[in-house]
Scaffold this motif. Structure first.
Motif, PDB file in Angstrom:
ATOM      1  N   GLN A  88       4.137 -19.246  -0.607  1.00 11.06           N
ATOM      2  CA  GLN A  88       5.430 -18.592  -0.568  1.00 11.06           C
ATOM      3  C   GLN A  88       5.233 -17.090  -0.469  1.00 11.06           C
ATOM      4  O   GLN A  88       4.283 -16.548  -1.008  1.00 11.06           O
ATOM      5  CB  GLN A  88       6.257 -18.967  -1.781  1.00 11.06           C
ATOM      6  CG  GLN A  88       5.563 -18.720  -3.115  1.00 11.06           C
ATOM      7  CD  GLN A  88       6.406 -19.199  -4.257  1.00 11.06           C
ATOM      8  OE1 GLN A  88       7.471 -18.679  -4.482  1.00 11.06           O
ATOM      9  NE2 GLN A  88       5.905 -20.185  -4.975  1.00 11.06           N
ATOM     10  N   THR A  89       6.129 -16.451   0.253  1.00 17.83           N
ATOM     11  CA  THR A  89       6.047 -15.009   0.393  1.00 17.83           C
ATOM     12  C   THR A  89       6.328 -14.371  -0.953  1.00 17.83           C
ATOM     13  O   THR A  89       7.324 -14.685  -1.596  1.00 17.83           O
ATOM     14  CB  THR A  89       7.065 -14.504   1.434  1.00 17.83           C
ATOM     15  OG1 THR A  89       6.772 -15.133   2.675  1.00 17.83           O
ATOM     16  CG2 THR A  89       6.991 -12.999   1.581  1.00 17.83           C
ATOM     17  N   ALA A  90       5.452 -13.508  -1.373  1.00 15.10           N
ATOM     18  CA  ALA A  90       5.622 -12.849  -2.657  1.00 15.10           C
ATOM     19  C   ALA A  90       6.075 -11.403  -2.490  1.00 15.10           C
ATOM     20  O   ALA A  90       6.824 -10.908  -3.304  1.00 15.10           O
ATOM     21  CB  ALA A  90       4.319 -12.893  -3.436  1.00 15.10           C
ATOM     22  N   VAL A 129       3.135  -5.670   6.313  1.00 14.79           N
ATOM     23  CA  VAL A 129       2.101  -6.367   5.552  1.00 14.79           C
ATOM     24  C   VAL A 129       2.821  -7.353   4.647  1.00 14.79           C
ATOM     25  O   VAL A 129       3.797  -7.002   3.983  1.00 14.79           O
ATOM     26  CB  VAL A 129       1.256  -5.394   4.703  1.00 14.79           C
ATOM     27  CG1 VAL A 129       0.258  -6.143   3.845  1.00 14.79           C
ATOM     28  CG2 VAL A 129       0.554  -4.392   5.591  1.00 14.79           C
ATOM     29  N   MET A 130       2.344  -8.597   4.637  1.00 15.59           N
ATOM     30  CA  MET A 130       2.958  -9.634   3.828  1.00 15.59           C
ATOM     31  C   MET A 130       1.908 -10.200   2.882  1.00 15.59           C
ATOM     32  O   MET A 130       0.783 -10.486   3.298  1.00 15.59           O
ATOM     33  CB  MET A 130       3.500 -10.737   4.746  1.00 15.59           C
ATOM     34  CG  MET A 130       4.274 -11.804   4.032  1.00 15.59           C
ATOM     35  SD  MET A 130       5.121 -13.009   5.112  1.00 15.59           S
ATOM     36  CE  MET A 130       4.149 -13.057   6.579  1.00 15.59           C
ATOM     37  N   LEU A 131       2.279 -10.363   1.628  1.00  7.89           N
ATOM     38  CA  LEU A 131       1.408 -10.966   0.616  1.00  7.89           C
ATOM     39  C   LEU A 131       1.974 -12.325   0.243  1.00  7.89           C
ATOM     40  O   LEU A 131       3.169 -12.446  -0.028  1.00  7.89           O
ATOM     41  CB  LEU A 131       1.344 -10.098  -0.640  1.00  7.89           C
ATOM     42  CG  LEU A 131       0.922  -8.651  -0.472  1.00  7.89           C
ATOM     43  CD1 LEU A 131       0.978  -7.929  -1.820  1.00  7.89           C
ATOM     44  CD2 LEU A 131      -0.453  -8.549   0.132  1.00  7.89           C
ATOM     45  N   LEU A 144      -3.082 -14.231   0.088  1.00  8.45           N
ATOM     46  CA  LEU A 144      -3.294 -14.055   1.516  1.00  8.45           C
ATOM     47  C   LEU A 144      -2.542 -12.800   1.937  1.00  8.45           C
ATOM     48  O   LEU A 144      -1.336 -12.699   1.738  1.00  8.45           O
ATOM     49  CB  LEU A 144      -2.793 -15.257   2.307  1.00  8.45           C
ATOM     50  CG  LEU A 144      -2.785 -15.114   3.833  1.00  8.45           C
ATOM     51  CD1 LEU A 144      -4.193 -14.865   4.376  1.00  8.45           C
ATOM     52  CD2 LEU A 144      -2.165 -16.341   4.477  1.00  8.45           C
ATOM     53  N   VAL A 145      -3.271 -11.838   2.496  1.00  4.84           N
ATOM     54  CA  VAL A 145      -2.687 -10.599   3.004  1.00  4.84           C
ATOM     55  C   VAL A 145      -2.643 -10.717   4.523  1.00  4.84           C
ATOM     56  O   VAL A 145      -3.673 -10.900   5.162  1.00  4.84           O
ATOM     57  CB  VAL A 145      -3.546  -9.373   2.605  1.00  4.84           C
ATOM     58  CG1 VAL A 145      -2.904  -8.088   3.107  1.00  4.84           C
ATOM     59  CG2 VAL A 145      -3.770  -9.336   1.100  1.00  4.84           C
ATOM     60  N   PHE A 160      -8.114 -12.807   2.425  1.00 11.36           N
ATOM     61  CA  PHE A 160      -7.864 -13.423   1.130  1.00 11.36           C
ATOM     62  C   PHE A 160      -8.420 -12.523   0.032  1.00 11.36           C
ATOM     63  O   PHE A 160      -9.552 -12.048   0.129  1.00 11.36           O
ATOM     64  CB  PHE A 160      -8.536 -14.803   1.039  1.00 11.36           C
ATOM     65  CG  PHE A 160      -7.861 -15.843   1.873  1.00 11.36           C
ATOM     66  CD1 PHE A 160      -6.690 -16.455   1.433  1.00 11.36           C
ATOM     67  CD2 PHE A 160      -8.382 -16.204   3.098  1.00 11.36           C
ATOM     68  CE1 PHE A 160      -6.061 -17.418   2.210  1.00 11.36           C
ATOM     69  CE2 PHE A 160      -7.760 -17.171   3.878  1.00 11.36           C
ATOM     70  CZ  PHE A 160      -6.599 -17.771   3.435  1.00 11.36           C
ATOM     71  N   LEU A 161      -7.622 -12.289  -1.002  1.00  9.49           N
ATOM     72  CA  LEU A 161      -8.056 -11.501  -2.159  1.00  9.49           C
ATOM     73  C   LEU A 161      -8.064 -12.403  -3.385  1.00  9.49           C
ATOM     74  O   LEU A 161      -7.019 -12.934  -3.785  1.00  9.49           O
ATOM     75  CB  LEU A 161      -7.123 -10.300  -2.375  1.00  9.49           C
ATOM     76  CG  LEU A 161      -7.073  -9.298  -1.236  1.00  9.49           C
ATOM     77  CD1 LEU A 161      -6.074  -8.182  -1.545  1.00  9.49           C
ATOM     78  CD2 LEU A 161      -8.455  -8.706  -0.970  1.00  9.49           C
TER      79      LEU A 161
END
Length: 171
Positions: free
Chosen positions: A26-28, A43-45, A54-55, A124-125
């Motif tokens: 899910q988009t955070a 930029v989407m996390l 996932l960045v 990926f972080l």
């Protein structure tokens, strides 16, 4: 970039897009990026089912070359030099993957931009907690630097001036 890396990147992009479509992530948080010259994008996390972040980076107008990219501790890009975004999201870690006690939760690999000015990547972080590090009381920022990160200089990898910034809002 080798053919293997290209194919691996394409496979990860396809898998992550499919996973988003199926609801496994899910988009955070999302940041709109603006910068010097014609730099613009987003930029989407996302938090994955595995707990990794996932960045997804999609920015255009970036000067050709290798650039350090990081998540910074304050959701403020108002200063002309973007230093209002503060330092890196560090947690209890040192900067860089080449340093004992590193990397910072917001450290990402260097990004290579071609002559077309497109910076499009997925990273990926493992150490980033979106709720406590991105959606805290002062938000957070995504920053593109003028130079590559050396993955070891403290506190920021000697990545040079900040040339673009986007804010993630506090919750």
């Amino acid at each position: 970039m080798t053919l293997r890396n290209i194919l691996l990147g394409a496979a990860l992009a396809t898998a992550s897009t499919a996973a988003l479509a199926e609801g496994h992530m899910q988009t955070a948080a999302t940041a709109e990026v603006q910068g010097k010259g014609e730099i613009a994008g987003s930029v989407m996390l996302n938090t994955s089912a595995s707990g990794r972040t996932l960045v997804k980076i999609d920015v255009t107008g970036v000067p050709a070359g290798t650039h350090g990219v990081h998540l910074h501790e304050t959701g403020d890009c108002s200063a002309d030099d973007f230093k209002s975004a503060g330092g890196h999201i560090a947690g209890d870690h040192q900067h860089g993957v080449l340093v004992e006690g590193g990397p910072h939760p917001g450290d990402m690999p260097n990004m290579v931009v071609g002559d077309d000015g497109v910076l499009k990547a997925e990273v990926f972080l493992d150490l980033l907690d979106i709720d406590t590090m991105i959606k805290d009381e002062d938000g957070a920022a995504f920053v593109i630097h003028a130079d590559p990160d050396d993955y070891q200089s403290q506190p920021s990898g000697a990545a040079g001036d900040r040339i673009a910034c986007g804010t993630f809002e506090a919750s």
